[in-house]
Scaffold this motif. Sequence first.
Motif, PDB file in Angstrom:
ATOM      1  N   LEU A 156       3.230   0.413 -12.750  1.00  0.00           N
ATOM      2  CA  LEU A 156       2.959  -1.028 -12.741  1.00  0.00           C
ATOM      3  C   LEU A 156       1.449  -1.258 -12.741  1.00  0.00           C
ATOM      4  O   LEU A 156       0.716  -0.597 -12.007  1.00  0.00           O
ATOM      5  CB  LEU A 156       3.587  -1.684 -11.505  1.00  0.00           C
ATOM      6  CG  LEU A 156       5.108  -1.511 -11.342  1.00  0.00           C
ATOM      7  CD1 LEU A 156       5.585  -2.180 -10.061  1.00  0.00           C
ATOM      8  CD2 LEU A 156       5.853  -2.077 -12.545  1.00  0.00           C
ATOM      9  N   ASP A 157       1.011  -2.168 -13.560  1.00  0.00           N
ATOM     10  CA  ASP A 157      -0.414  -2.504 -13.619  1.00  0.00           C
ATOM     11  C   ASP A 157      -0.679  -3.631 -12.620  1.00  0.00           C
ATOM     12  O   ASP A 157      -0.503  -4.814 -12.920  1.00  0.00           O
ATOM     13  CB  ASP A 157      -0.778  -2.946 -15.048  1.00  0.00           C
ATOM     14  CG  ASP A 157      -2.265  -3.200 -15.218  1.00  0.00           C
ATOM     15  OD1 ASP A 157      -2.945  -3.474 -14.200  1.00  0.00           O
ATOM     16  OD2 ASP A 157      -2.749  -3.127 -16.363  1.00  0.00           O
ATOM     17  N   ARG A 158      -1.098  -3.229 -11.416  1.00  0.00           N
ATOM     18  CA  ARG A 158      -1.261  -4.179 -10.308  1.00  0.00           C
ATOM     19  C   ARG A 158      -2.181  -5.340 -10.675  1.00  0.00           C
ATOM     20  O   ARG A 158      -1.864  -6.505 -10.451  1.00  0.00           O
ATOM     21  CB  ARG A 158      -1.834  -3.412  -9.104  1.00  0.00           C
ATOM     22  CG  ARG A 158      -1.749  -4.130  -7.789  1.00  0.00           C
ATOM     23  CD  ARG A 158      -2.375  -3.313  -6.676  1.00  0.00           C
ATOM     24  NE  ARG A 158      -1.771  -2.004  -6.528  1.00  0.00           N
ATOM     25  CZ  ARG A 158      -0.628  -1.784  -5.882  1.00  0.00           C
ATOM     26  NH1 ARG A 158       0.026  -2.793  -5.361  1.00  0.00           N
ATOM     27  NH2 ARG A 158      -0.153  -0.568  -5.779  1.00  0.00           N
ATOM     28  N   ASP A 159      -3.330  -5.016 -11.282  1.00  0.00           N
ATOM     29  CA  ASP A 159      -4.311  -6.068 -11.606  1.00  0.00           C
ATOM     30  C   ASP A 159      -3.764  -7.057 -12.624  1.00  0.00           C
ATOM     31  O   ASP A 159      -3.935  -8.267 -12.503  1.00  0.00           O
ATOM     32  CB  ASP A 159      -5.611  -5.442 -12.133  1.00  0.00           C
ATOM     33  CG  ASP A 159      -6.331  -4.666 -11.036  1.00  0.00           C
ATOM     34  OD1 ASP A 159      -6.064  -4.958  -9.849  1.00  0.00           O
ATOM     35  OD2 ASP A 159      -7.121  -3.770 -11.359  1.00  0.00           O
ATOM     36  N   HIS A 204       0.828  -1.205   0.000  1.00  0.00           N
ATOM     37  CA  HIS A 204       0.000   0.000   0.000  1.00  0.00           C
ATOM     38  C   HIS A 204       0.862   1.255   0.000  1.00  0.00           C
ATOM     39  O   HIS A 204       0.378   2.341  -0.244  1.00  0.00           O
ATOM     40  CB  HIS A 204      -0.976  -0.003   1.183  1.00  0.00           C
ATOM     41  CG  HIS A 204      -1.989  -1.096   1.036  1.00  0.00           C
ATOM     42  ND1 HIS A 204      -2.745  -1.244  -0.108  1.00  0.00           N
ATOM     43  CD2 HIS A 204      -2.348  -2.113   1.848  1.00  0.00           C
ATOM     44  CE1 HIS A 204      -3.528  -2.300   0.026  1.00  0.00           C
ATOM     45  NE2 HIS A 204      -3.300  -2.836   1.193  1.00  0.00           N
ATOM     46  N   HIS A 205       2.136   1.094   0.323  1.00  0.00           N
ATOM     47  CA  HIS A 205       3.039   2.244   0.215  1.00  0.00           C
ATOM     48  C   HIS A 205       3.183   2.574  -1.269  1.00  0.00           C
ATOM     49  O   HIS A 205       3.442   1.701  -2.062  1.00  0.00           O
ATOM     50  CB  HIS A 205       4.449   1.886   0.701  1.00  0.00           C
ATOM     51  CG  HIS A 205       4.483   1.465   2.122  1.00  0.00           C
ATOM     52  ND1 HIS A 205       4.584   2.348   3.151  1.00  0.00           N
ATOM     53  CD2 HIS A 205       4.449   0.234   2.688  1.00  0.00           C
ATOM     54  CE1 HIS A 205       4.610   1.691   4.292  1.00  0.00           C
ATOM     55  NE2 HIS A 205       4.529   0.415   4.043  1.00  0.00           N
ATOM     56  N   HIS A 206       3.045   3.816  -1.621  1.00  0.00           N
ATOM     57  CA  HIS A 206       3.405   4.135  -3.000  1.00  0.00           C
ATOM     58  C   HIS A 206       3.752   5.606  -3.109  1.00  0.00           C
ATOM     59  O   HIS A 206       3.194   6.451  -2.435  1.00  0.00           O
ATOM     60  CB  HIS A 206       2.269   3.783  -3.977  1.00  0.00           C
ATOM     61  CG  HIS A 206       0.999   4.488  -3.677  1.00  0.00           C
ATOM     62  ND1 HIS A 206       0.691   5.709  -4.211  1.00  0.00           N
ATOM     63  CD2 HIS A 206      -0.032   4.155  -2.864  1.00  0.00           C
ATOM     64  CE1 HIS A 206      -0.490   6.094  -3.747  1.00  0.00           C
ATOM     65  NE2 HIS A 206      -0.947   5.182  -2.928  1.00  0.00           N
ATOM     66  N   ASP A 207       4.713   5.898  -3.937  1.00  0.00           N
ATOM     67  CA  ASP A 207       5.087   7.270  -4.214  1.00  0.00           C
ATOM     68  C   ASP A 207       4.243   7.690  -5.409  1.00  0.00           C
ATOM     69  O   ASP A 207       3.507   6.887  -5.966  1.00  0.00           O
ATOM     70  CB  ASP A 207       6.581   7.332  -4.556  1.00  0.00           C
ATOM     71  CG  ASP A 207       7.096   8.749  -4.473  1.00  0.00           C
ATOM     72  OD1 ASP A 207       6.905   9.363  -3.415  1.00  0.00           O
ATOM     73  OD2 ASP A 207       7.665   9.236  -5.454  1.00  0.00           O
ATOM     74  N   GLN A 263       6.060   2.326  -7.301  1.00  0.00           N
ATOM     75  CA  GLN A 263       5.174   1.437  -6.553  1.00  0.00           C
ATOM     76  C   GLN A 263       5.873   0.128  -6.247  1.00  0.00           C
ATOM     77  O   GLN A 263       6.849  -0.223  -6.890  1.00  0.00           O
ATOM     78  CB  GLN A 263       3.937   1.073  -7.397  1.00  0.00           C
ATOM     79  CG  GLN A 263       3.241   2.200  -8.063  1.00  0.00           C
ATOM     80  CD  GLN A 263       2.658   1.713  -9.386  1.00  0.00           C
ATOM     81  OE1 GLN A 263       3.314   1.744 -10.409  1.00  0.00           O
ATOM     82  NE2 GLN A 263       1.425   1.243  -9.349  1.00  0.00           N
ATOM     83  N   SER A 264       5.320  -0.575  -5.294  1.00  0.00           N
ATOM     84  CA  SER A 264       5.738  -1.968  -5.121  1.00  0.00           C
ATOM     85  C   SER A 264       4.477  -2.819  -5.085  1.00  0.00           C
ATOM     86  O   SER A 264       3.472  -2.432  -4.499  1.00  0.00           O
ATOM     87  CB  SER A 264       6.550  -2.140  -3.839  1.00  0.00           C
ATOM     88  OG  SER A 264       5.769  -1.820  -2.731  1.00  0.00           O
ATOM     89  N   VAL A 313       7.595 -10.105  -5.762  1.00  0.00           N
ATOM     90  CA  VAL A 313       7.439  -8.666  -5.555  1.00  0.00           C
ATOM     91  C   VAL A 313       8.059  -7.926  -6.744  1.00  0.00           C
ATOM     92  O   VAL A 313       9.077  -8.352  -7.291  1.00  0.00           O
ATOM     93  CB  VAL A 313       8.085  -8.215  -4.221  1.00  0.00           C
ATOM     94  CG1 VAL A 313       9.566  -8.501  -4.178  1.00  0.00           C
ATOM     95  CG2 VAL A 313       7.852  -6.729  -3.972  1.00  0.00           C
ATOM     96  N   PHE A 314       7.396  -6.857  -7.146  1.00  0.00           N
ATOM     97  CA  PHE A 314       7.916  -5.977  -8.199  1.00  0.00           C
ATOM     98  C   PHE A 314       7.993  -4.559  -7.630  1.00  0.00           C
ATOM     99  O   PHE A 314       7.063  -4.114  -6.956  1.00  0.00           O
ATOM    100  CB  PHE A 314       6.974  -5.948  -9.413  1.00  0.00           C
ATOM    101  CG  PHE A 314       6.807  -7.284 -10.080  1.00  0.00           C
ATOM    102  CD1 PHE A 314       7.747  -7.745 -11.001  1.00  0.00           C
ATOM    103  CD2 PHE A 314       5.719  -8.095  -9.787  1.00  0.00           C
ATOM    104  CE1 PHE A 314       7.595  -8.993 -11.614  1.00  0.00           C
ATOM    105  CE2 PHE A 314       5.563  -9.337 -10.399  1.00  0.00           C
ATOM    106  CZ  PHE A 314       6.509  -9.779 -11.305  1.00  0.00           C
TER     107      PHE A 314
END
Length: 320
Positions: A306-309, A219-222, A226-227, A300-301
């Motif tokens: 990044l397209d999470r889905d 849930h952390h994201h700049d 993203q991660s 983990v990426f």
Amino acid sequence: MSDKIPVTVLTGYLGAGKTTLLNRILSEPHGQKFAVVVNEFGEVGIDNELVVGADEEVFEMNNGCICCTVRGDLIRIIDGLMKRKGQFDAIIVETTGLADPAPVAQTFFMDEDVAEKTRLDAVVTVADAKWLTERLKDAPEAKNQIAFADVIILNKTDLVTPEELAAVEGRIRAINPYATIHRTQRAAVDIADVLGRNAFDLERVLEIEPAFLEEGHHHHHDEDMQSVSITIPGEVDPARFMPWVNELVQREGPNILRSKGILAFKDEPKRFVFQGVHMILDGNLTQDWKAGEKRTSKIVFIGRNLDRDSLRKGFLACAA
């Protein structure tokens, strides 16, 4: 792995304190010998003069950033160093403040000779507590250096208020939730926190911090970094996973700074550990899954856009 020479890549934006940290490493009475590779931008080398000459020989690469024009130099220097194996315990590569650490790290996977003889121990990023927030706004390299780090030395903490320090640490965590952070003044840090970390080894990271790849971390994201971490509570079919991940990094490689994973392959007693830098992937079977241990597969990426889905859907489709 054991006979490979460990390499620490020391990075961080201009003026953050990399050379101070390097001098500290070289002058402490730890009984180890290091080969040091210093790279700076410009034809005239100054960093070389600033590095204390304990017993170490400093190899310098000028006129070009380590991450572009002088990768060949880096490979040549490492190649030369390997002929003197036994005369030093580890290699430290200090990059210019303008370098993106990714291509430097890639060198240790891409070049067969280098990969055979050395292993990337950790990417250590020195960050300036006072100026980092500003640099994150205007310098993409500064953001890449934070995103790519295994260990972050948050330096010059005496120049900011406790509130400012908490805020800058929050910015760092938003970009990279996984790195270990050490707060320092004048880069005063225990050498064991910087060298011999095996931090590029996901296996070890998970031993230290089992929640490393847990849901919720991502849930952390700049704004643009993203991660994404995904878990399959079971085994993965290698015949599906390999083509998927290869195709993914070929297509999305420029956006994926780092990828790492530990997988339980169908009908395979050993765990498969992989890591990637942009389009380069490296992986191998490591120790056995313990008797009674739950065989789960996690990846983990860390990167941009990044397209999470799509990542989640793609990985889940690889389940055995």
